[in-house]
Write a protein that holds these residues in place. Structure first.
Motif, PDB file in Angstrom:
ATOM      1  N   LEU A 102       0.823  -1.205   0.000  1.00  0.00           N
ATOM      2  CA  LEU A 102       0.000   0.000   0.000  1.00  0.00           C
ATOM      3  C   LEU A 102       0.860   1.260   0.000  1.00  0.00           C
ATOM      4  CD1 LEU A 102      -2.730  -1.140   2.558  1.00  0.00           C
ATOM      5  CD2 LEU A 102      -3.054  -0.751   0.105  1.00  0.00           C
ATOM      6  N   ALA A 103       1.946   1.250   0.765  1.00  0.00           N
ATOM      7  CA  ALA A 103       2.839   2.411   0.817  1.00  0.00           C
ATOM      8  C   ALA A 103       3.552   2.598  -0.523  1.00  0.00           C
ATOM      9  CB  ALA A 103       3.845   2.257   1.956  1.00  0.00           C
ATOM     10  N   ASP A 104       3.941   1.498  -1.186  1.00  0.00           N
ATOM     11  CA  ASP A 104       4.552   1.585  -2.516  1.00  0.00           C
ATOM     12  C   ASP A 104       3.597   2.253  -3.506  1.00  0.00           C
ATOM     13  OD1 ASP A 104       7.174   0.638  -2.500  1.00  0.00           O
ATOM     14  OD2 ASP A 104       6.538  -1.455  -2.612  1.00  0.00           O
ATOM     15  N   GLU A 105       2.356   1.817  -3.473  1.00  0.00           N
ATOM     16  CA  GLU A 105       1.350   2.387  -4.369  1.00  0.00           C
ATOM     17  C   GLU A 105       1.139   3.871  -4.068  1.00  0.00           C
ATOM     18  OE1 GLU A 105      -1.081   2.491  -7.545  1.00  0.00           O
ATOM     19  OE2 GLU A 105       0.138   0.787  -6.914  1.00  0.00           O
ATOM     20  N   LEU A 106       1.152   4.220  -2.797  1.00  0.00           N
ATOM     21  CA  LEU A 106       0.983   5.614  -2.387  1.00  0.00           C
ATOM     22  C   LEU A 106       2.090   6.491  -2.949  1.00  0.00           C
ATOM     23  CD1 LEU A 106      -0.152   7.977  -0.672  1.00  0.00           C
ATOM     24  CD2 LEU A 106       1.143   7.036   1.247  1.00  0.00           C
ATOM     25  N   VAL A 107       3.347   6.077  -2.796  1.00  0.00           N
ATOM     26  CA  VAL A 107       4.451   6.924  -3.268  1.00  0.00           C
ATOM     27  C   VAL A 107       4.544   6.947  -4.787  1.00  0.00           C
ATOM     28  CG1 VAL A 107       5.751   6.752  -1.113  1.00  0.00           C
ATOM     29  CG2 VAL A 107       6.244   5.161  -2.971  1.00  0.00           C
ATOM     30  N   LYS A 108       4.024   5.918  -5.461  1.00  0.00           N
ATOM     31  CA  LYS A 108       3.971   5.960  -6.932  1.00  0.00           C
ATOM     32  C   LYS A 108       2.947   6.987  -7.401  1.00  0.00           C
ATOM     33  CE  LYS A 108       5.483   1.239  -7.752  1.00  0.00           C
ATOM     34  NZ  LYS A 108       5.027  -0.130  -8.006  1.00  0.00           N
ATOM     35  N   GLN A 109       1.805   7.023  -6.719  1.00  0.00           N
ATOM     36  CA  GLN A 109       0.749   7.959  -7.104  1.00  0.00           C
ATOM     37  C   GLN A 109       1.032   9.381  -6.635  1.00  0.00           C
ATOM     38  OE1 GLN A 109      -2.995   6.450  -5.710  1.00  0.00           O
ATOM     39  NE2 GLN A 109      -3.007   4.745  -7.145  1.00  0.00           N
ATOM     40  N   HIS A 110       1.710   9.520  -5.504  1.00  0.00           N
ATOM     41  CA  HIS A 110       1.988  10.834  -4.918  1.00  0.00           C
ATOM     42  C   HIS A 110       3.469  10.909  -4.532  1.00  0.00           C
ATOM     43  CE1 HIS A 110      -2.345  11.537  -4.631  1.00  0.00           C
ATOM     44  NE2 HIS A 110      -2.440  10.292  -4.193  1.00  0.00           N
ATOM     45  N   PRO A 111       4.357  11.051  -5.516  1.00  0.00           N
ATOM     46  CA  PRO A 111       5.792  11.006  -5.219  1.00  0.00           C
ATOM     47  C   PRO A 111       6.300  12.160  -4.364  1.00  0.00           C
ATOM     48  CG  PRO A 111       5.423  11.525  -7.525  1.00  0.00           C
ATOM     49  CD  PRO A 111       4.088  11.183  -6.934  1.00  0.00           C
ATOM     50  N   LYS A 112       5.546  13.231  -4.257  1.00  0.00           N
ATOM     51  CA  LYS A 112       5.993  14.368  -3.448  1.00  0.00           C
ATOM     52  C   LYS A 112       5.352  14.400  -2.063  1.00  0.00           C
ATOM     53  CE  LYS A 112       7.133  17.268  -7.352  1.00  0.00           C
ATOM     54  NZ  LYS A 112       6.948  18.553  -8.001  1.00  0.00           N
ATOM     55  N   TYR A 113       4.656  13.344  -1.687  1.00  0.00           N
ATOM     56  CA  TYR A 113       4.001  13.256  -0.383  1.00  0.00           C
ATOM     57  C   TYR A 113       4.975  12.643   0.623  1.00  0.00           C
ATOM     58  CZ  TYR A 113       0.334  12.372   3.066  1.00  0.00           C
ATOM     59  OH  TYR A 113      -0.423  12.342   4.216  1.00  0.00           O
ATOM     60  N   ALA A 114       5.672  13.502   1.355  1.00  0.00           N
ATOM     61  CA  ALA A 114       6.750  13.080   2.260  1.00  0.00           C
ATOM     62  C   ALA A 114       6.310  12.077   3.332  1.00  0.00           C
ATOM     63  CB  ALA A 114       7.395  14.301   2.906  1.00  0.00           C
ATOM     64  N   PRO A 115       5.129  12.229   3.966  1.00  0.00           N
ATOM     65  CA  PRO A 115       4.744  11.225   4.974  1.00  0.00           C
ATOM     66  C   PRO A 115       4.668   9.805   4.410  1.00  0.00           C
ATOM     67  CG  PRO A 115       3.410  13.188   5.238  1.00  0.00           C
ATOM     68  CD  PRO A 115       4.189  13.356   3.962  1.00  0.00           C
ATOM     69  N   GLY A 116       4.326   9.672   3.146  1.00  0.00           N
ATOM     70  CA  GLY A 116       4.298   8.350   2.526  1.00  0.00           C
ATOM     71  C   GLY A 116       5.689   7.746   2.446  1.00  0.00           C
ATOM     72  N   TRP A 117       6.664   8.558   2.070  1.00  0.00           N
ATOM     73  CA  TRP A 117       8.056   8.090   2.016  1.00  0.00           C
ATOM     74  C   TRP A 117       8.572   7.775   3.418  1.00  0.00           C
ATOM     75  CZ3 TRP A 117      10.167   6.438  -2.251  1.00  0.00           C
ATOM     76  CH2 TRP A 117       9.709   6.930  -3.481  1.00  0.00           C
ATOM     77  N   ASP A 118       8.181   8.595   4.393  1.00  0.00           N
ATOM     78  CA  ASP A 118       8.610   8.340   5.773  1.00  0.00           C
ATOM     79  C   ASP A 118       8.122   6.971   6.250  1.00  0.00           C
ATOM     80  OD1 ASP A 118       9.898  10.773   5.981  1.00  0.00           O
ATOM     81  OD2 ASP A 118       8.234  11.761   7.021  1.00  0.00           O
ATOM     82  N   PHE A 119       6.856   6.679   5.985  1.00  0.00           N
ATOM     83  CA  PHE A 119       6.295   5.395   6.421  1.00  0.00           C
ATOM     84  C   PHE A 119       6.956   4.234   5.679  1.00  0.00           C
ATOM     85  CE2 PHE A 119       2.890   2.094   6.360  1.00  0.00           C
ATOM     86  CZ  PHE A 119       2.985   1.768   7.704  1.00  0.00           C
ATOM     87  N   LEU A 120       7.181   4.420   4.377  1.00  0.00           N
ATOM     88  CA  LEU A 120       7.850   3.381   3.604  1.00  0.00           C
ATOM     89  C   LEU A 120       9.253   3.147   4.163  1.00  0.00           C
ATOM     90  CD1 LEU A 120       7.412   1.503   1.213  1.00  0.00           C
ATOM     91  CD2 LEU A 120       8.352   3.283  -0.260  1.00  0.00           C
ATOM     92  N   GLY A 121       9.915   4.206   4.614  1.00  0.00           N
ATOM     93  CA  GLY A 121      11.227   4.066   5.237  1.00  0.00           C
ATOM     94  C   GLY A 121      11.170   3.296   6.548  1.00  0.00           C
ATOM     95  N   GLU A 122      10.084   3.470   7.302  1.00  0.00           N
ATOM     96  CA  GLU A 122       9.909   2.692   8.538  1.00  0.00           C
ATOM     97  C   GLU A 122       9.770   1.203   8.228  1.00  0.00           C
ATOM     98  OE1 GLU A 122       6.807   3.917  11.248  1.00  0.00           O
ATOM     99  OE2 GLU A 122       7.134   6.011  10.700  1.00  0.00           O
ATOM    100  N   LEU A 123       9.108   0.913   7.123  1.00  0.00           N
ATOM    101  CA  LEU A 123       8.877  -0.484   6.751  1.00  0.00           C
ATOM    102  C   LEU A 123      10.120  -1.140   6.164  1.00  0.00           C
ATOM    103  CD1 LEU A 123       5.379  -0.084   5.075  1.00  0.00           C
ATOM    104  CD2 LEU A 123       5.869  -0.980   7.356  1.00  0.00           C
ATOM    105  N   ARG A 124      11.020  -0.325   5.600  1.00  0.00           N
ATOM    106  CA  ARG A 124      12.235  -0.838   4.972  1.00  0.00           C
ATOM    107  C   ARG A 124      13.470  -0.232   5.629  1.00  0.00           C
ATOM    108  NH1 ARG A 124      10.498   0.333  -1.222  1.00  0.00           N
ATOM    109  NH2 ARG A 124       8.923  -1.271  -1.416  1.00  0.00           N
ATOM    110  N   PRO A 125      13.802  -0.637   6.823  1.00  0.00           N
ATOM    111  CA  PRO A 125      14.980  -0.048   7.467  1.00  0.00           C
ATOM    112  C   PRO A 125      16.248  -0.378   6.684  1.00  0.00           C
ATOM    113  CG  PRO A 125      14.130  -1.884   8.754  1.00  0.00           C
ATOM    114  CD  PRO A 125      13.171  -1.659   7.632  1.00  0.00           C
ATOM    115  N   GLY A 126      17.084   0.636   6.516  1.00  0.00           N
ATOM    116  CA  GLY A 126      18.352   0.458   5.820  1.00  0.00           C
ATOM    117  C   GLY A 126      18.256   0.559   4.318  1.00  0.00           C
ATOM    118  N   ALA A 127      17.037   0.779   3.781  1.00  0.00           N
ATOM    119  CA  ALA A 127      16.885   0.830   2.330  1.00  0.00           C
ATOM    120  C   ALA A 127      17.537   2.074   1.728  1.00  0.00           C
ATOM    121  CB  ALA A 127      15.403   0.792   1.954  1.00  0.00           C
ATOM    122  N   GLY A 128      17.696   3.111   2.507  1.00  0.00           N
ATOM    123  CA  GLY A 128      18.280   4.341   1.973  1.00  0.00           C
ATOM    124  C   GLY A 128      19.724   4.528   2.357  1.00  0.00           C
TER     125      GLY A 128
END
Length: 161
Positions: free
Chosen positions: A99-125
């Motif tokens: 769901l978070a992947d789909e969110l950031v694809k549809q709204h790439p400038k929505y920072a809270p979506g990226w923040d949550f995706l980062g919580e789900l993928r620790p170390g991905a960045g």
């Protein structure tokens, strides 16, 4: 100065209730009152759903999100809250990440979506030293590299002989 410190210490040790923040139930009551006054406010409804989720009242939060999705079908806040409910209610990282992947694809400038995706993928960045062309980074990036190294975000690439 000393006197005010003694006063603060005395209050803390006496067990006096210092009400810095209202209770979560009080916040819910306030949000419900505001929703009665402005039922079409999408942001307010999302805040209400967020507060309900934090209190683990997931069914009520989902009902609020259904209303938001009917009012504004592609609102990024509703999609984020839906992903967070999937994660915190069902402890399902796979669905929440989808769901978070789909969110950031549809709204790439929505920072809270990226923040949550980062919580789900620790170390991905994490930074990779091999990403730099030169073994000695430019002065502008040297500070970034030093900060990343201090935080443990750098992974050293082994050089092949």
């Amino acid at each position: 100065m000393k006197r005010s410190l003694y006063l603060i210490a005395a209050l803390a040790l006496s067990g006096a209730a210092l009400l810095a923040h209202p209770s979560p139930e009080h916040r819910i009551e306030e949000l419900e009152q505001h929703l009665k006054e402005d039922s079409g406010n999408v942001e307010l409804r999302i805040s209400y759903a967020t507060q309900l989720r934090k209190m683990k009242r997931f069914d009520e939060a989902e009902k609020s999100l259904i209303t938001v999705e009917l009012m504004s079908p592609d609102h990024p806040g509703a999609a984020l809250e839906r992903a967070q409910i999937a994660y915190y209610r069902h402890d399902d990282v796979r669905i929440a990440e989808s769901l978070a992947d789909e969110l950031v694809k549809q709204h790439p400038k929505y920072a809270p979506g990226w923040d949550f995706l980062g919580e789900l993928r620790p170390g991905a960045g994490a930074f990779d030293l091999g990403a730099f062309e030169s073994p000695v980074p430019e002065p502008a990036t040297a500070g970034l590299v030093a900060a990343a190294a201090a935080c443990g975000l750098l992974r050293r690439r082994r050089r092949r002989a």
